[in-house]
Design a protein around this motif. Sequence first.
Motif, PDB file in Angstrom:
ATOM      1  N   MET A   1     -53.841  42.847  53.790  1.00  0.00           N
ATOM      2  CA  MET A   1     -53.214  41.754  54.528  1.00  0.00           C
ATOM      3  C   MET A   1     -53.814  40.397  54.179  1.00  0.00           C
ATOM      4  N   LEU A   2     -55.132  40.338  53.970  1.00  0.00           N
ATOM      5  CA  LEU A   2     -55.775  39.063  53.651  1.00  0.00           C
ATOM      6  C   LEU A   2     -55.455  38.608  52.227  1.00  0.00           C
ATOM      7  N   ARG A   3     -55.368  39.566  51.308  1.00  0.00           N
ATOM      8  CA  ARG A   3     -55.027  39.301  49.915  1.00  0.00           C
ATOM      9  C   ARG A   3     -55.998  38.319  49.249  1.00  0.00           C
ATOM     10  N   PRO A   4     -57.302  38.636  49.231  1.00  0.00           N
ATOM     11  CA  PRO A   4     -58.273  37.749  48.577  1.00  0.00           C
ATOM     12  C   PRO A   4     -58.010  37.664  47.074  1.00  0.00           C
ATOM     13  N   ARG A   5     -58.225  36.472  46.506  1.00  0.00           N
ATOM     14  CA  ARG A   5     -57.963  36.243  45.086  1.00  0.00           C
ATOM     15  C   ARG A   5     -59.137  35.499  44.448  1.00  0.00           C
ATOM     16  N   ASP A  11     -69.742  24.783  62.670  1.00  0.00           N
ATOM     17  CA  ASP A  11     -70.164  23.573  61.974  1.00  0.00           C
ATOM     18  C   ASP A  11     -69.623  23.604  60.545  1.00  0.00           C
ATOM     19  N   LEU A  12     -68.296  23.675  60.445  1.00  0.00           N
ATOM     20  CA  LEU A  12     -67.620  23.686  59.150  1.00  0.00           C
ATOM     21  C   LEU A  12     -66.513  22.636  59.181  1.00  0.00           C
ATOM     22  N   PRO A  13     -66.254  21.975  58.047  1.00  0.00           N
ATOM     23  CA  PRO A  13     -65.183  20.969  58.019  1.00  0.00           C
ATOM     24  C   PRO A  13     -63.813  21.616  58.217  1.00  0.00           C
ATOM     25  N   SER A  14     -62.887  20.833  58.706  1.00  0.00           N
ATOM     26  CA  SER A  14     -61.502  21.296  58.805  1.00  0.00           C
ATOM     27  C   SER A  14     -60.928  21.519  57.410  1.00  0.00           C
ATOM     28  N   ASP A  15     -60.005  22.480  57.304  1.00  0.00           N
ATOM     29  CA  ASP A  15     -59.295  22.768  56.043  1.00  0.00           C
ATOM     30  C   ASP A  15     -60.262  23.062  54.901  1.00  0.00           C
ATOM     31  N   SER A  16     -61.355  23.767  55.199  1.00  0.00           N
ATOM     32  CA  SER A  16     -62.400  23.954  54.185  1.00  0.00           C
ATOM     33  C   SER A  16     -62.437  25.347  53.567  1.00  0.00           C
ATOM     34  N   VAL A  17     -61.640  26.291  54.094  1.00  0.00           N
ATOM     35  CA  VAL A  17     -61.618  27.631  53.513  1.00  0.00           C
ATOM     36  C   VAL A  17     -60.181  28.057  53.242  1.00  0.00           C
ATOM     37  N   ASP A  18     -60.030  28.995  52.327  1.00  0.00           N
ATOM     38  CA  ASP A  18     -58.709  29.492  51.944  1.00  0.00           C
ATOM     39  C   ASP A  18     -58.267  30.691  52.769  1.00  0.00           C
ATOM     40  N   GLY A  19     -59.196  31.301  53.475  1.00  0.00           N
ATOM     41  CA  GLY A  19     -58.849  32.471  54.267  1.00  0.00           C
ATOM     42  C   GLY A  19     -60.002  32.893  55.149  1.00  0.00           C
ATOM     43  N   VAL A  20     -59.681  33.655  56.195  1.00  0.00           N
ATOM     44  CA  VAL A  20     -60.665  34.086  57.181  1.00  0.00           C
ATOM     45  C   VAL A  20     -60.520  35.576  57.450  1.00  0.00           C
ATOM     46  N   TRP A  21     -61.654  36.244  57.492  1.00  0.00           N
ATOM     47  CA  TRP A  21     -61.756  37.627  57.967  1.00  0.00           C
ATOM     48  C   TRP A  21     -62.568  37.588  59.255  1.00  0.00           C
ATOM     49  N   CYS A  22     -62.044  38.170  60.339  1.00  0.00           N
ATOM     50  CA  CYS A  22     -62.753  38.205  61.622  1.00  0.00           C
ATOM     51  C   CYS A  22     -62.580  39.601  62.215  1.00  0.00           C
ATOM     52  N   GLU A  23     -63.613  40.409  62.127  1.00  0.00           N
ATOM     53  CA  GLU A  23     -63.506  41.828  62.488  1.00  0.00           C
ATOM     54  C   GLU A  23     -64.306  42.173  63.735  1.00  0.00           C
ATOM     55  N   GLY A  55     -53.338  28.889  54.097  1.00  0.00           N
ATOM     56  CA  GLY A  55     -54.373  29.912  54.028  1.00  0.00           C
ATOM     57  C   GLY A  55     -54.072  31.072  54.960  1.00  0.00           C
ATOM     58  N   ARG A  56     -54.730  32.184  54.720  1.00  0.00           N
ATOM     59  CA  ARG A  56     -54.493  33.401  55.500  1.00  0.00           C
ATOM     60  C   ARG A  56     -55.622  33.644  56.493  1.00  0.00           C
ATOM     61  N   ILE A  57     -55.245  34.111  57.664  1.00  0.00           N
ATOM     62  CA  ILE A  57     -56.214  34.536  58.675  1.00  0.00           C
ATOM     63  C   ILE A  57     -55.949  35.998  58.993  1.00  0.00           C
ATOM     64  N   CYS A  58     -56.997  36.808  58.908  1.00  0.00           N
ATOM     65  CA  CYS A  58     -56.880  38.240  59.195  1.00  0.00           C
ATOM     66  C   CYS A  58     -57.833  38.592  60.330  1.00  0.00           C
ATOM     67  N   LEU A  59     -57.266  39.057  61.428  1.00  0.00           N
ATOM     68  CA  LEU A  59     -58.022  39.429  62.617  1.00  0.00           C
ATOM     69  C   LEU A  59     -57.976  40.944  62.797  1.00  0.00           C
ATOM     70  N   ILE A  60     -59.119  41.537  63.027  1.00  0.00           N
ATOM     71  CA  ILE A  60     -59.225  42.980  63.251  1.00  0.00           C
ATOM     72  C   ILE A  60     -59.924  43.182  64.579  1.00  0.00           C
ATOM     73  N   TRP A 101     -56.358  47.208  65.799  1.00  0.00           N
ATOM     74  CA  TRP A 101     -55.240  46.432  65.281  1.00  0.00           C
ATOM     75  C   TRP A 101     -55.696  45.515  64.159  1.00  0.00           C
ATOM     76  N   VAL A 102     -54.861  45.404  63.131  1.00  0.00           N
ATOM     77  CA  VAL A 102     -55.077  44.469  62.036  1.00  0.00           C
ATOM     78  C   VAL A 102     -53.885  43.513  62.034  1.00  0.00           C
ATOM     79  N   VAL A 103     -54.161  42.240  62.279  1.00  0.00           N
ATOM     80  CA  VAL A 103     -53.102  41.238  62.404  1.00  0.00           C
ATOM     81  C   VAL A 103     -53.438  40.059  61.494  1.00  0.00           C
ATOM     82  N   ALA A 104     -52.463  39.620  60.707  1.00  0.00           N
ATOM     83  CA  ALA A 104     -52.702  38.510  59.794  1.00  0.00           C
ATOM     84  C   ALA A 104     -51.508  37.577  59.785  1.00  0.00           C
ATOM     85  N   GLY A 105     -51.785  36.313  59.450  1.00  0.00           N
ATOM     86  CA  GLY A 105     -50.718  35.318  59.354  1.00  0.00           C
ATOM     87  C   GLY A 105     -51.154  34.158  58.495  1.00  0.00           C
TER      88      GLY A 105
END
Length: 275
Positions: free
Chosen positions: A48-52, A114-126, A150-155, A267-271
């Motif tokens: 679902m996250l599709r890391p590249r 403490d991270l800048p806005s729009d600073s990552v391409d995707g998130v994994w939160c498990e 960017g993609r966010i994947c919540l588990i 549950w694994v949910v991504a968007g």
Amino acid sequence: MEPAQKERTPFADIDGLPASMSAMVLDALTEMGRHTEIRRVRRVAFDMLRPRPGQRLLDAGSGSGDVARRLAAEVSPTGEVIALDHSASITAAAVARHDGSNVRYVTGDVGAMDLPSDSVDGVWCERVLQHVDSADRSIGELIRVTRPGGRICLIDTDWSSLGFDGMPAGLGEVVMAHVRGHFTPKQHDMGRTLRRRLVANGLSGITATPVTCVFTTPESAAVVLPMVNPRVPEETWATPPGLRDEWLACVDAAGASGTFLAVLTIWVVAGTVPG
């Protein structure tokens, strides 16, 4: 992981635990990561996250860093993974296990990063949001630091789905009524709410997949379910005298007869972040 509700599980405030209990929690995180059912959940999440290659990813609530290092292999050679965890002791253990991949380990609060806005391409939160004070605030932070597109994947776990078979009828429900908030978080239905929360935040292309973990032996279940693990100290139980021993004896008997069964849905949910 972030500070939790007033009813705390051991995973909610690891740095506040005695050293022996903190070490037990770290061992539990490591064992869980190796379990075939948790690995099955993570395979769904990776799809679902599709890391590249070349991406900068955030592992929010990174624990011992196993997933962060695997993500780093997916984004190499030019990508990077930020492994963020609330616990300084767990972060130190993750650093000690570092394999040389492009992972940056930091401590921080998932609800106020403490991270800048729009600073990552995707998130994994498990399996983090079930422990926090405000899941919506934390999800808002994950969206804030993720660039548009960017993609966010919540588990996360739906603890209300936990069920047992092979033991006396009703005994599991009695035990769960006492251990909720100690072994399982107060936010016991977090997993099933993830899709609604991402919809409310305007994410697109949302996918939601329930993965039912099946445990057919007490030994297998004990890796993920502390209420069937006899190694969990007796003083951490919140049951009346004798109930813990009665329950574990029934678990052992069901294991010996081959009738033990436990099921739990994660549950694994991504968007995709709008922009």
